[in-house]
Structures are given as structure tokens and as C-alpha cells.
Design a protein around this motif. Structure first.
Motif, PDB file in Angstrom:
ATOM      1  N   ASP A  54       0.854  -1.186   0.000  1.00  0.00           N
ATOM      2  CA  ASP A  54       0.000   0.000   0.000  1.00  0.00           C
ATOM      3  C   ASP A  54       0.892   1.238   0.000  1.00  0.00           C
ATOM      4  O   ASP A  54       1.285   1.739   1.050  1.00  0.00           O
ATOM      5  N   SER A  55       1.223   1.724  -1.173  1.00  0.00           N
ATOM      6  CA  SER A  55       2.191   2.824  -1.282  1.00  0.00           C
ATOM      7  C   SER A  55       1.674   4.128  -0.685  1.00  0.00           C
ATOM      8  O   SER A  55       2.448   4.924  -0.138  1.00  0.00           O
ATOM      9  N   SER A  56       0.369   4.366  -0.758  1.00  0.00           N
ATOM     10  CA  SER A  56      -0.187   5.621  -0.253  1.00  0.00           C
ATOM     11  C   SER A  56      -0.577   5.544   1.215  1.00  0.00           C
ATOM     12  O   SER A  56      -0.676   6.562   1.894  1.00  0.00           O
ATOM     13  N   GLY A  57      -0.810   4.338   1.704  1.00  0.00           N
ATOM     14  CA  GLY A  57      -1.251   4.176   3.085  1.00  0.00           C
ATOM     15  C   GLY A  57      -2.737   4.363   3.279  1.00  0.00           C
ATOM     16  O   GLY A  57      -3.250   4.226   4.391  1.00  0.00           O
ATOM     17  N   GLN A  58      -3.455   4.645   2.201  1.00  0.00           N
ATOM     18  CA  GLN A  58      -4.884   4.939   2.328  1.00  0.00           C
ATOM     19  C   GLN A  58      -5.682   3.716   2.780  1.00  0.00           C
ATOM     20  O   GLN A  58      -6.514   3.807   3.687  1.00  0.00           O
ATOM     21  N   THR A  59      -5.425   2.571   2.143  1.00  0.00           N
ATOM     22  CA  THR A  59      -6.157   1.356   2.511  1.00  0.00           C
ATOM     23  C   THR A  59      -5.848   0.941   3.947  1.00  0.00           C
ATOM     24  O   THR A  59      -6.758   0.627   4.728  1.00  0.00           O
ATOM     25  N   LEU A  60      -4.571   0.952   4.295  1.00  0.00           N
ATOM     26  CA  LEU A  60      -4.179   0.585   5.652  1.00  0.00           C
ATOM     27  C   LEU A  60      -4.792   1.546   6.665  1.00  0.00           C
ATOM     28  O   LEU A  60      -5.213   1.124   7.752  1.00  0.00           O
ATOM     29  N   GLY A  61      -4.858   2.805   6.308  1.00  0.00           N
ATOM     30  CA  GLY A  61      -5.441   3.802   7.199  1.00  0.00           C
ATOM     31  C   GLY A  61      -6.881   3.490   7.541  1.00  0.00           C
ATOM     32  O   GLY A  61      -7.300   3.572   8.707  1.00  0.00           O
ATOM     33  N   LEU A  78      -9.906   8.292  20.134  1.00  0.00           N
ATOM     34  CA  LEU A  78      -9.018   7.387  19.399  1.00  0.00           C
ATOM     35  C   LEU A  78      -9.554   7.138  17.995  1.00  0.00           C
ATOM     36  O   LEU A  78      -8.795   7.147  17.012  1.00  0.00           O
ATOM     37  N   CYS A  79     -10.867   6.936  17.878  1.00  0.00           N
ATOM     38  CA  CYS A  79     -11.469   6.720  16.553  1.00  0.00           C
ATOM     39  C   CYS A  79     -11.345   7.968  15.688  1.00  0.00           C
ATOM     40  O   CYS A  79     -11.096   7.882  14.479  1.00  0.00           O
ATOM     41  N   GLY A  80     -11.498   9.128  16.317  1.00  0.00           N
ATOM     42  CA  GLY A  80     -11.337  10.378  15.583  1.00  0.00           C
ATOM     43  C   GLY A  80      -9.922  10.538  15.069  1.00  0.00           C
ATOM     44  O   GLY A  80      -9.696  10.966  13.927  1.00  0.00           O
ATOM     45  N   PHE A  81      -8.953  10.170  15.900  1.00  0.00           N
ATOM     46  CA  PHE A  81      -7.547  10.219  15.491  1.00  0.00           C
ATOM     47  C   PHE A  81      -7.309   9.241  14.344  1.00  0.00           C
ATOM     48  O   PHE A  81      -6.589   9.546  13.390  1.00  0.00           O
ATOM     49  N   ALA A  82      -7.934   8.058  14.419  1.00  0.00           N
ATOM     50  CA  ALA A  82      -7.771   7.054  13.360  1.00  0.00           C
ATOM     51  C   ALA A  82      -8.308   7.582  12.025  1.00  0.00           C
ATOM     52  O   ALA A  82      -7.689   7.383  10.971  1.00  0.00           O
ATOM     53  N   ILE A  83      -9.452   8.254  12.062  1.00  0.00           N
ATOM     54  CA  ILE A  83     -10.028   8.823  10.841  1.00  0.00           C
ATOM     55  C   ILE A  83      -9.115   9.919  10.288  1.00  0.00           C
ATOM     56  O   ILE A  83      -8.870  10.003   9.077  1.00  0.00           O
ATOM     57  N   TYR A  84      -8.595  10.760  11.191  1.00  0.00           N
ATOM     58  CA  TYR A  84      -7.647  11.798  10.769  1.00  0.00           C
ATOM     59  C   TYR A  84      -6.420  11.171  10.133  1.00  0.00           C
ATOM     60  O   TYR A  84      -5.906  11.649   9.113  1.00  0.00           O
ATOM     61  N   ALA A 136      -6.244   8.250   8.604  1.00  0.00           N
ATOM     62  CA  ALA A 136      -6.584   7.680   7.299  1.00  0.00           C
ATOM     63  C   ALA A 136      -6.713   8.742   6.219  1.00  0.00           C
ATOM     64  O   ALA A 136      -6.366   8.504   5.052  1.00  0.00           O
ATOM     65  N   THR A 137      -7.204   9.901   6.601  1.00  0.00           N
ATOM     66  CA  THR A 137      -7.394  10.977   5.618  1.00  0.00           C
ATOM     67  C   THR A 137      -6.129  11.787   5.377  1.00  0.00           C
ATOM     68  O   THR A 137      -6.112  12.662   4.507  1.00  0.00           O
ATOM     69  N   HIS A 138      -5.090  11.499   6.136  1.00  0.00           N
ATOM     70  CA  HIS A 138      -3.812  12.192   5.947  1.00  0.00           C
ATOM     71  C   HIS A 138      -2.687  11.208   5.635  1.00  0.00           C
ATOM     72  O   HIS A 138      -1.528  11.439   5.962  1.00  0.00           O
ATOM     73  N   ARG A 139      -3.060  10.087   5.016  1.00  0.00           N
ATOM     74  CA  ARG A 139      -2.104   9.093   4.517  1.00  0.00           C
ATOM     75  C   ARG A 139      -1.085   8.656   5.570  1.00  0.00           C
ATOM     76  O   ARG A 139       0.105   8.548   5.295  1.00  0.00           O
ATOM     77  N   LEU A 140      -1.573   8.450   6.774  1.00  0.00           N
ATOM     78  CA  LEU A 140      -0.773   7.900   7.875  1.00  0.00           C
ATOM     79  C   LEU A 140       0.436   8.752   8.249  1.00  0.00           C
ATOM     80  O   LEU A 140       1.432   8.233   8.760  1.00  0.00           O
ATOM     81  N   SER A 141       0.321  10.052   8.017  1.00  0.00           N
ATOM     82  CA  SER A 141       1.435  10.946   8.326  1.00  0.00           C
ATOM     83  C   SER A 141       1.740  10.992   9.826  1.00  0.00           C
ATOM     84  O   SER A 141       2.853  11.329  10.228  1.00  0.00           O
ATOM     85  N   TYR A 142       0.745  10.674  10.638  1.00  0.00           N
ATOM     86  CA  TYR A 142       0.913  10.738  12.089  1.00  0.00           C
ATOM     87  C   TYR A 142       0.810   9.352  12.719  1.00  0.00           C
ATOM     88  O   TYR A 142       0.327   9.208  13.839  1.00  0.00           O
ATOM     89  N   ALA A 143       1.277   8.353  12.005  1.00  0.00           N
ATOM     90  CA  ALA A 143       1.184   6.971  12.493  1.00  0.00           C
ATOM     91  C   ALA A 143       1.945   6.774  13.803  1.00  0.00           C
ATOM     92  O   ALA A 143       1.474   6.078  14.704  1.00  0.00           O
ATOM     93  N   LYS A 144       3.118   7.383  13.925  1.00  0.00           N
ATOM     94  CA  LYS A 144       3.898   7.226  15.153  1.00  0.00           C
ATOM     95  C   LYS A 144       3.163   7.843  16.339  1.00  0.00           C
ATOM     96  O   LYS A 144       3.152   7.268  17.445  1.00  0.00           O
ATOM     97  N   GLN A 145       2.538   8.987  16.124  1.00  0.00           N
ATOM     98  CA  GLN A 145       1.768   9.621  17.199  1.00  0.00           C
ATOM     99  C   GLN A 145       0.557   8.769  17.576  1.00  0.00           C
ATOM    100  O   GLN A 145       0.174   8.700  18.749  1.00  0.00           O
TER     101      GLN A 145
END
Length: 283
Positions: A199-206, A244-250, A252-261
Motif C-alpha cells: 500500500d504505497s499511499s497508506g490509504q487502505t491501511l489507514g 481514538l477513533c477520531g484520530f484514526a479517521i484523521y 486515514a485521511t492524511h495518509r498515515l502521516s501521524y502513524a507514530k503519534q
């Protein structure tokens, strides 16, 4: 003997997180005064089993760990602990822990302890190189500390125990999906099959993280509806679950830019959930 290197083999931070789950479930299963001696025995035996399983995992993956920047300084690939000594150390810790649980806790808890290396070392570890579904097997193993704590008090499994087990199981899915994204390149170098690898964009995983977070949120409400906890816990579960769910949606919509957070946020969420459960235990 490099004592620090042998301690690293046990992955002490993971063991500590597991023991916190065991303490919580031990308390939730207890009726009346807390049996602190039994708790001590359960935690010591569980720590030995978990630490031994972690050492065996590192022994099996020593060649792969040497290929990844994140793990190449671990005790075995760095040469601080010889292969055979790591194997012996892990085996002795695991078997010693199982025997300790058998002698000082009960047979059923010892059996649950046996499932830790059985699932983590002999199922999850080899599956990491075969299928992304290894995440679910790893989550199964990672949720067993809940049952170690519960069965130390009540050597049987009931619906309440399985609810607590399912919450920790479900928590690990979004948590480790985020980890898989953060260390994606390392996992590819090590030959591990993880969700999101293609998943190069991270969208599906998000969106998978979002779905898993929603399942976790639903399960987190069950203790109150089953009469295990009160309304204070329910309020905390809803408040932190929605966040937590709100953060997960954020995410997913930002291509996992904040995955570490998100990884850190999920740890805070789990810690808060457990504290709330203990504080607001029903009965």
C-alpha cells in the motif's frame, strides 16, 4: 556475562506492559481482599514465561534482525549474546516460568502460560514471513496476559474473562497496523509479510486502522453492560474511544502521516482504559 544484554533479550518494556494487563485482570477477578502473595507469584511466573518467549523469538529471528536498522543492535545480531546461550536462556526462562506457575499458582494458569510461547514463538514468529495474518496471531498471544491474571484468581474462563481478553486483542490490531506502517521499510528488508506492505499511499491501511478502532470502541463498552464496571468507566471508555477513533479517521485521511503519534496515543488509551476499569470495578 553481559547482564544488560540478557535483560534486553527479554524485552522488559513489553513484559512490563503485559504484567500491567495481568494486574488489572487479577484485580477484576478478585472478590474481597486482594491476595498479594498470589499476585506476586502470578506476576513472577508470567514475567519468566514472557521474557523467555521474547528471547526465543529473537533467537529465531537473529538473521533477519541483522538486516533491519531497528533491530540490528539487539543482543544476538550485535554479538553481545551468543546464539546458543540465547536459546538456552530463553528455554530455561520459559520452562522455569511454566513450572513456577504450576507449583505456586495453579495448573490452569500454567496451561495458559504454555500458550504464550506456543502461539508467539511457534506460530506468530514463523508466520511473519508467510502471511500478513500473522498480526491476528500475534494479537492472540499478546492478549494472553489478561487470562494469566484472571485465571490466577479463578482457574476457569467465563464471559467476563473473555470480554477483557477481547478488548486487549482488539486493541493490538490498530496499534500494530500503525507500527507496520512506521517500520514498513525495515519489515520489507527483513522479509516480513505485513499489512500495508503493498500500500504505497497508506490509504487502505489507514481505513483498516479506522475499522479496527471502531471494533475496539464497541468492545470497550461491554464491561459496563455486563456489570463488570460502572458508569464512570463507561464515560471514560466513550470519551477516550471517540478520541481514538477520531484520530484514526484523521490518520486515514492524511495518509498515515501521524502513524507514530497514533502508536503513542493508543498506548495512553489502553493505560487509561485499564485504570478506569480498576477504579470503577463493580461490586
Amino acid at each position: 556475562m553481559n547482564k544488560k544484554a540478557y535483560l534486553e533479550l527479554t524485552k522488559p518494556r513489553l513484559v512490563l506492559l503485559a504484567l500491567l494487563a495481568s494486574i488489572s485482570s487479577f484485580y477484576m477477578a478478585s472478590k474481597g481482599a486482594l491476595d498479594t502473595a498470589l499476585l506476586f507469584h502470578a506476576l513472577l511466573g508470567s514475567a519468566l514465561v514472557g521474557g523467555g518467549a521474547n528471547a526465543l523469538n529473537q533467537f529465531i529471528e537473529r538473521d533477519l534482525d541483522a538486516k533491519m536498522a531497528r533491530t540490528q543492535n539487539r543482543p544476538i545480531p550485535s554479538g553481545r549474546v551468543p546464539d546458543k546461550k540465547a536459546l538456552l536462556f530463553g528455554a530455561l526462562f520459559s520452562l522455569g516460568g511454566l513450572l513456577y506457575l504450576f507449583l505456586f499458582v495453579n495448573k490452569f494458569t500454567s496451561f495458559v502460560g504454555f500458550l504464550v510461547p506456543a502461539t508467539y514463538v511457534f506460530l506468530y514468529t514463523p508466520l511473519k514471513r508467510k502471511t500478513p495474518l500473522n498480526t491476528f496471531v500475534g494479537a492472540l498471544s499478546g492478549a494472553l496476559p489478561v487470562l494469566l491474571g484472571w485465571t490466577a484468581v479463578n482457574p476457569s474462563l467465563n464471559l467476563e474473562a473473555m470480554i477483557l481478553f477481547s478488548i486487549l486483542f482488539a486493541w493490538q490490531i490498530p496499534h500494530f497496523l500503525a507500527i507496520a506502517w512506521v517500520y514498513k521499510e525495515d519489515y520489507l528488508k527483513g522479509g516480513f509479510k505485513m499489512f500495508g506492505a503493498d500500500d504505497s499511499s497508506g490509504q487502505t491501511l489507514g481505513w483498516h486502522i479506522v475499522a479496527a478502532s471502531l471494533v475496539l470502541f464497541a468492545l470497550s463498552l461491554a464491561p459496563t453492560f455486563m456489570g463488570i464496571t460502572g458508569l464512570t468507566y463507561l464515560f471514560m471508555a466513550v470519551f477516550f474511544g471517540v478520541n481514538l477513533c477520531g484520530f484514526a479517521i484523521y490518520l486515514a485521511t492524511h495518509r498515515l502521516s501521524y502513524a507514530k503519534q497514533f502508536i503513542y496515543a493508543s498506548i495512553i488509551y489502553l493505560f487509561t482504559l485499564n485504570i478506569s476499569m480498576v477504579v470503577d470495578k463493580a461490586g
